[in-house]
Design a protein around this motif. Sequence first.
Motif, PDB file in Angstrom:
ATOM      1  N   GLY A 186       0.773  -1.239   0.000  1.00 19.34           N
ATOM      2  CA  GLY A 186       0.000   0.000   0.000  1.00 19.34           C
ATOM      3  C   GLY A 186       0.805   1.291   0.000  1.00 19.34           C
ATOM      4  O   GLY A 186       0.256   2.360   0.232  1.00 19.34           O
ATOM      5  N   PRO A 224       2.540   8.024   5.408  1.00 16.13           N
ATOM      6  CA  PRO A 224       1.807   7.455   6.547  1.00 16.13           C
ATOM      7  C   PRO A 224       2.561   6.350   7.302  1.00 16.13           C
ATOM      8  O   PRO A 224       2.243   6.064   8.451  1.00 16.13           O
ATOM      9  N   GLU A 225       3.573   5.754   6.665  1.00 17.98           N
ATOM     10  CA  GLU A 225       4.328   4.695   7.347  1.00 17.98           C
ATOM     11  C   GLU A 225       5.248   5.237   8.441  1.00 17.98           C
ATOM     12  O   GLU A 225       5.649   4.485   9.333  1.00 17.98           O
ATOM     13  N   ASP A 229      10.501   6.734  10.720  1.00 16.94           N
ATOM     14  CA  ASP A 229      11.435   5.884  11.469  1.00 16.94           C
ATOM     15  C   ASP A 229      11.717   4.547  10.782  1.00 16.94           C
ATOM     16  O   ASP A 229      12.483   3.733  11.307  1.00 16.94           O
ATOM     17  N   LYS A 230      11.138   4.309   9.624  1.00 20.56           N
ATOM     18  CA  LYS A 230      11.281   2.997   8.996  1.00 20.56           C
ATOM     19  C   LYS A 230      12.727   2.580   8.703  1.00 20.56           C
ATOM     20  O   LYS A 230      13.062   1.399   8.852  1.00 20.56           O
ATOM     21  N   LYS A 263       3.218  10.021  -1.264  1.00 22.36           N
ATOM     22  CA  LYS A 263       2.078  10.552  -0.497  1.00 22.36           C
ATOM     23  C   LYS A 263       2.459  11.826   0.256  1.00 22.36           C
ATOM     24  O   LYS A 263       2.014  12.054   1.384  1.00 22.36           O
ATOM     25  N   VAL A 287      -0.215  14.249   1.923  1.00 13.34           N
ATOM     26  CA  VAL A 287      -0.853  14.089   3.239  1.00 13.34           C
ATOM     27  C   VAL A 287       0.101  14.413   4.399  1.00 13.34           C
ATOM     28  O   VAL A 287      -0.231  14.158   5.558  1.00 13.34           O
ATOM     29  N   TYR A 312      -1.072  15.825   7.736  1.00 11.58           N
ATOM     30  CA  TYR A 312      -1.921  15.015   8.618  1.00 11.58           C
ATOM     31  C   TYR A 312      -1.143  13.937   9.370  1.00 11.58           C
ATOM     32  O   TYR A 312      -1.723  13.135  10.092  1.00 11.58           O
ATOM     33  N   PHE A 313       0.155  13.858   9.138  1.00 12.65           N
ATOM     34  CA  PHE A 313       0.949  12.815   9.793  1.00 12.65           C
ATOM     35  C   PHE A 313       2.179  13.420  10.478  1.00 12.65           C
ATOM     36  O   PHE A 313       2.655  14.473  10.063  1.00 12.65           O
ATOM     37  N   ASP A 314       2.664  12.743  11.506  1.00 10.28           N
ATOM     38  CA  ASP A 314       3.883  13.186  12.179  1.00 10.28           C
ATOM     39  C   ASP A 314       5.078  12.620  11.428  1.00 10.28           C
ATOM     40  O   ASP A 314       5.721  11.665  11.887  1.00 10.28           O
ATOM     41  N   LYS A 359      -0.356  10.568  -6.580  1.00 11.04           N
ATOM     42  CA  LYS A 359      -1.773  10.884  -6.831  1.00 11.04           C
ATOM     43  C   LYS A 359      -1.908  12.141  -7.701  1.00 11.04           C
ATOM     44  O   LYS A 359      -2.652  12.151  -8.664  1.00 11.04           O
TER      45      LYS A 359
END
Lengths: 223, 223
Positions: free
Chosen positions: B43, B146-147, B150-151, B169, B172, B175-177, B202
């Motif tokens: 995703g 959105p992942e 820190d990955k 992405k 967005v 909307y995310f930290d 997108k």
Amino acid sequence: MDQVKIIEIKKSVFADNDKDAADLRKELKHKGVYLLNLMSSPGAGKTTTLIRTINLIKDRIRVAVMEADIDSDVDAVKIKEATGIPSIQLHTGGMCHLDAEMTRQGLDNVALEGTDLVILENVGNLVCPAEFDTGAVRNAMILSVPEGHDKPLKYPLMFSVCDLVVINKMDVLPYFDFDLDKCREYIHMRNPKATVIPICAKTGEGVEAFAEWLLAEVEAWKR
Amino acid sequence: MDQVKIIEIKKSVFADNDKDAADLRKELKHKGVYLLNLMSSPGAGKTTTLIRTINLIKDRIRVAVMEADIDSDVDAVKIKEATGIPSIQLHTGGMCHLDAEMTRQGLDNVALEGTDLVILENVGNLVCPAEFDTGAVRNAMILSVPEGHDKPLKYPLMFSVCDLVVINKMDVLPYFDFDLDKCREYIHMRNPKATVIPICAKTGEGVEAFAEWLLAEVEAWKR
């Protein structure tokens, strides 16, 4: 930063994982300990969801967490700091999943006689963890909105083995093409009996439903 | 809906994947075909990114796509419908990665003499695909906002083996930290030479930078 115990997991030598998992489950039943195997993609929000949920239930049942990861101990430290419950880190040494024997190596480091619920946060991966019975009473997974509602079509085994699917990051639904009804339909194609709980771990919305599910499960297991 | 060819990949019998991968790379060099191994979590937006990018470059070089998946052919069909380029689906039969011999089984179904660039969309997984050299000229991955930033701390091998990290992405981000500077820093901890390209598949923003990277890579390989 709090220190957490880090366990370096060794590769299993047991040939029959299904038998080993069944034995572990029987042993846990005898001890009155409920083990939940929690799976997801990387970044779906397992740790944040756990922190929210544990803070809702920790005064009612005794909870411990085992965080499995290839490397790093960030998750176990976060859980310990945010909830105060016992939390250990399992390092899989590059392995993409845990089996029953590897789970047992983790449980050997948990004080089971003082614990009602152990949550195993499996390696972030929708493929390999689905293939191995860890000995848990139930498998659950977190799917997050940004991943898309088509994931049950692409990772059939993962959705087939899970009794509970938590759908996280519901707060960002307006920004993604995610169809919740379609997602439910696809999940039930894989497992008609799966419980689906939409939540937002960031705000806490819906998390009490996951907490209630857990409390009911643990109570039933201890009967 | 367009039909796409579905190849059921067999498990490799070769013991020495590194040698097999090196042989495949040499063969591709000789034929003037560039193979890109594209990896990500489930995703993260591999397919949408590919559609955008291929539409930018398909009039300048000849592109083919191999979509690897546990099951389903939704991605290969999407690519074919949206770009018109040759696209085949590889079914891994539950396997969590592709190695060089499995990649070769896919390439046997691509008209290599009429192709400059083959993009292999690997199985959505940050663990196993990183462990196997597919014979590709380069490894690239898509990490989506959105992942979380820190990955690279949690999936060290994946970020070590990738020459390019596309961050998708970006729309967005509010909307995310997600801290882009920290993400770059963590990526470069794993691989100081990695190229980082932020995009939004997108809307198409930033995709031309990925397209330019690909065109330059293919040109250099064919020299």
